[in-house]
Scaffold this motif. Structure first.
Motif, PDB file in Angstrom:
ATOM      1  N   SER A 262      43.221  21.542 -84.064  1.00 52.82           N
ATOM      2  CA  SER A 262      44.370  22.243 -84.642  1.00 52.82           C
ATOM      3  C   SER A 262      44.896  23.261 -83.650  1.00 52.82           C
ATOM      4  CB  SER A 262      43.962  22.978 -85.920  1.00 52.82           C
ATOM      5  OG  SER A 262      43.413  22.071 -86.844  1.00 52.82           O
ATOM      6  N   PRO A 263      46.205  23.245 -83.409  1.00 48.91           N
ATOM      7  CA  PRO A 263      46.742  24.242 -82.475  1.00 48.91           C
ATOM      8  C   PRO A 263      46.613  25.637 -83.082  1.00 48.91           C
ATOM      9  CG  PRO A 263      48.516  23.049 -83.561  1.00 48.91           C
ATOM     10  CD  PRO A 263      47.231  22.403 -83.979  1.00 48.91           C
ATOM     11  N   PRO A 264      46.346  26.615 -82.231  1.00 47.47           N
ATOM     12  CA  PRO A 264      46.237  27.976 -82.757  1.00 47.47           C
ATOM     13  C   PRO A 264      47.596  28.448 -83.275  1.00 47.47           C
ATOM     14  CG  PRO A 264      46.107  27.989 -80.366  1.00 47.47           C
ATOM     15  CD  PRO A 264      46.146  26.552 -80.804  1.00 47.47           C
ATOM     16  N   SER A 265      47.590  29.061 -84.426  1.00 46.96           N
ATOM     17  CA  SER A 265      48.831  29.584 -84.982  1.00 46.96           C
ATOM     18  C   SER A 265      48.528  30.919 -85.644  1.00 46.96           C
ATOM     19  CB  SER A 265      49.432  28.612 -85.996  1.00 46.96           C
ATOM     20  OG  SER A 265      48.536  28.409 -87.061  1.00 46.96           O
ATOM     21  N   PRO A 266      49.473  31.821 -85.573  1.00 48.01           N
ATOM     22  CA  PRO A 266      49.229  33.127 -86.196  1.00 48.01           C
ATOM     23  C   PRO A 266      49.111  32.978 -87.714  1.00 48.01           C
ATOM     24  CG  PRO A 266      51.500  32.956 -85.464  1.00 48.01           C
ATOM     25  CD  PRO A 266      50.792  31.716 -84.984  1.00 48.01           C
ATOM     26  N   GLN A 267      48.210  33.719 -88.282  1.00 50.02           N
ATOM     27  CA  GLN A 267      47.992  33.673 -89.723  1.00 50.02           C
ATOM     28  C   GLN A 267      48.693  34.854 -90.382  1.00 50.02           C
ATOM     29  OE1 GLN A 267      46.217  31.136 -91.277  1.00 50.02           O
ATOM     30  NE2 GLN A 267      46.344  30.255 -89.241  1.00 50.02           N
ATOM     31  N   THR A 268      49.413  34.565 -91.457  1.00 47.58           N
ATOM     32  CA  THR A 268      50.089  35.611 -92.204  1.00 47.58           C
ATOM     33  C   THR A 268      49.113  36.207 -93.206  1.00 47.58           C
ATOM     34  OG1 THR A 268      52.140  34.375 -92.010  1.00 47.58           O
ATOM     35  CG2 THR A 268      52.084  36.100 -93.668  1.00 47.58           C
ATOM     36  N   ASP A 269      49.140  37.509 -93.314  1.00 53.64           N
ATOM     37  CA  ASP A 269      48.301  38.208 -94.276  1.00 53.64           C
ATOM     38  C   ASP A 269      48.675  37.727 -95.677  1.00 53.64           C
ATOM     39  OD1 ASP A 269      46.795  39.926 -95.781  1.00 53.64           O
ATOM     40  OD2 ASP A 269      47.718  41.751 -95.033  1.00 53.64           O
ATOM     41  N   SER A 270      47.686  37.319 -96.459  1.00 51.61           N
ATOM     42  CA  SER A 270      47.953  36.765 -97.785  1.00 51.61           C
ATOM     43  C   SER A 270      48.652  37.762 -98.705  1.00 51.61           C
ATOM     44  CB  SER A 270      46.663  36.272 -98.435  1.00 51.61           C
ATOM     45  OG  SER A 270      45.763  37.340 -98.615  1.00 51.61           O
ATOM     46  N   THR A 271      48.397  39.052 -98.501  1.00 53.15           N
ATOM     47  CA  THR A 271      49.064  40.041 -99.363  1.00 53.15           C
ATOM     48  C   THR A 271      50.570  40.030 -99.127  1.00 53.15           C
ATOM     49  OG1 THR A 271      48.642  41.792 -97.739  1.00 53.15           O
ATOM     50  CG2 THR A 271      47.063  41.567 -99.542  1.00 53.15           C
ATOM     51  N   VAL A 272      50.991  39.768 -97.900  1.00 52.56           N
ATOM     52  CA  VAL A 272      52.428  39.667 -97.600  1.00 52.56           C
ATOM     53  C   VAL A 272      53.026  38.468 -98.339  1.00 52.56           C
ATOM     54  CG1 VAL A 272      54.114  39.245 -95.766  1.00 52.56           C
ATOM     55  CG2 VAL A 272      52.186  40.802 -95.371  1.00 52.56           C
ATOM     56  N   LEU A 273      52.338  37.338 -98.307  1.00 57.90           N
ATOM     57  CA  LEU A 273      52.829  36.135 -98.980  1.00 57.90           C
ATOM     58  C   LEU A 273      52.915  36.343-100.495  1.00 57.90           C
ATOM     59  CD1 LEU A 273      50.831  33.440 -96.979  1.00 57.90           C
ATOM     60  CD2 LEU A 273      53.235  34.067 -96.701  1.00 57.90           C
ATOM     61  N   ILE A 274      51.900  36.979-101.047  1.00 62.75           N
ATOM     62  CA  ILE A 274      51.899  37.241-102.496  1.00 62.75           C
ATOM     63  C   ILE A 274      53.046  38.172-102.867  1.00 62.75           C
ATOM     64  CG2 ILE A 274      50.596  38.338-104.368  1.00 62.75           C
ATOM     65  CD1 ILE A 274      48.024  37.272-102.911  1.00 62.75           C
ATOM     66  N   ARG A 275      53.229  39.203-102.075  1.00 59.79           N
ATOM     67  CA  ARG A 275      54.311  40.145-102.352  1.00 59.79           C
ATOM     68  C   ARG A 275      55.664  39.437-102.284  1.00 59.79           C
ATOM     69  NH1 ARG A 275      54.614  43.490-105.477  1.00 59.79           N
ATOM     70  NH2 ARG A 275      52.649  44.317-104.771  1.00 59.79           N
ATOM     71  N   GLU A 276      55.892  38.609-101.273  1.00 62.97           N
ATOM     72  CA  GLU A 276      57.147  37.855-101.144  1.00 62.97           C
ATOM     73  C   GLU A 276      57.377  36.969-102.362  1.00 62.97           C
ATOM     74  OE1 GLU A 276      56.998  35.692 -97.495  1.00 62.97           O
ATOM     75  OE2 GLU A 276      57.269  37.469 -96.251  1.00 62.97           O
ATOM     76  N   ASP A 277      56.313  36.320-102.812  1.00 64.03           N
ATOM     77  CA  ASP A 277      56.418  35.438-103.967  1.00 64.03           C
ATOM     78  C   ASP A 277      56.766  36.239-105.233  1.00 64.03           C
ATOM     79  OD1 ASP A 277      56.251  32.826-105.121  1.00 64.03           O
ATOM     80  OD2 ASP A 277      54.336  33.414-106.017  1.00 64.03           O
ATOM     81  N   ARG A 278      56.146  37.372-105.413  1.00 66.16           N
ATOM     82  CA  ARG A 278      56.432  38.208-106.589  1.00 66.16           C
ATOM     83  C   ARG A 278      57.849  38.772-106.563  1.00 66.16           C
ATOM     84  NH1 ARG A 278      50.781  41.603-106.997  1.00 66.16           N
ATOM     85  NH2 ARG A 278      49.534  39.879-107.805  1.00 66.16           N
ATOM     86  N   ASP A 279      58.333  39.089-105.365  1.00 68.41           N
ATOM     87  CA  ASP A 279      59.672  39.650-105.238  1.00 68.41           C
ATOM     88  C   ASP A 279      60.771  38.613-105.511  1.00 68.41           C
ATOM     89  OD1 ASP A 279      58.595  42.089-104.673  1.00 68.41           O
ATOM     90  OD2 ASP A 279      58.840  41.925-102.499  1.00 68.41           O
ATOM     91  N   ARG A 280      60.427  37.336-105.410  1.00 72.64           N
ATOM     92  CA  ARG A 280      61.428  36.291-105.683  1.00 72.64           C
ATOM     93  C   ARG A 280      61.708  36.180-107.110  1.00 72.64           C
ATOM     94  NH1 ARG A 280      59.001  31.391-102.981  1.00 72.64           N
ATOM     95  NH2 ARG A 280      57.886  32.678-101.562  1.00 72.64           N
TER      96      ARG A 280
END
Length: 77
Positions: free
Chosen positions: A59-77
């Motif tokens: 698997s190519p290395p890829s930056p990982q997004t902090d899960s709290t950021v993803l959860i917050r984005e989802d809640r804000d939608r």
């Protein structure tokens, strides 16, 4: 084929093995044989780590997004 004798097993262990054997429609001897064969085929910790590293290397290395950021984005939608 080799023979193996196991002495001094706890009675509860034997009863549990008998119950497993009955549930699997096998004799106690056949059940124990299957369990031993399955255990003997398992990979060692070192082998598992080696395989995990091989898979990770595919698997190519890829930056990982902090899960709290993803959860917050989802809640804000």
């Amino acid at each position: 084929m080799a023979n193996l004798t196991i002495r001094n097993l706890d009675a509860t262990t034997v009863e549990n093995l008998k119950a497993h054997a009955k549930a699997n429609h096998r004799s106690l001897e056949a059940e124990i044989r299957v369990l031993l064969e399955q255990h003997a085929r398992r990979l060692s910790t070192e082998e598992l780590i080696k395989r995990a590293r091989e898979i990770a290397a595919m698997s190519p290395p890829s930056p990982q997004t902090d899960s709290t950021v993803l959860i917050r984005e989802d809640r804000d939608r």
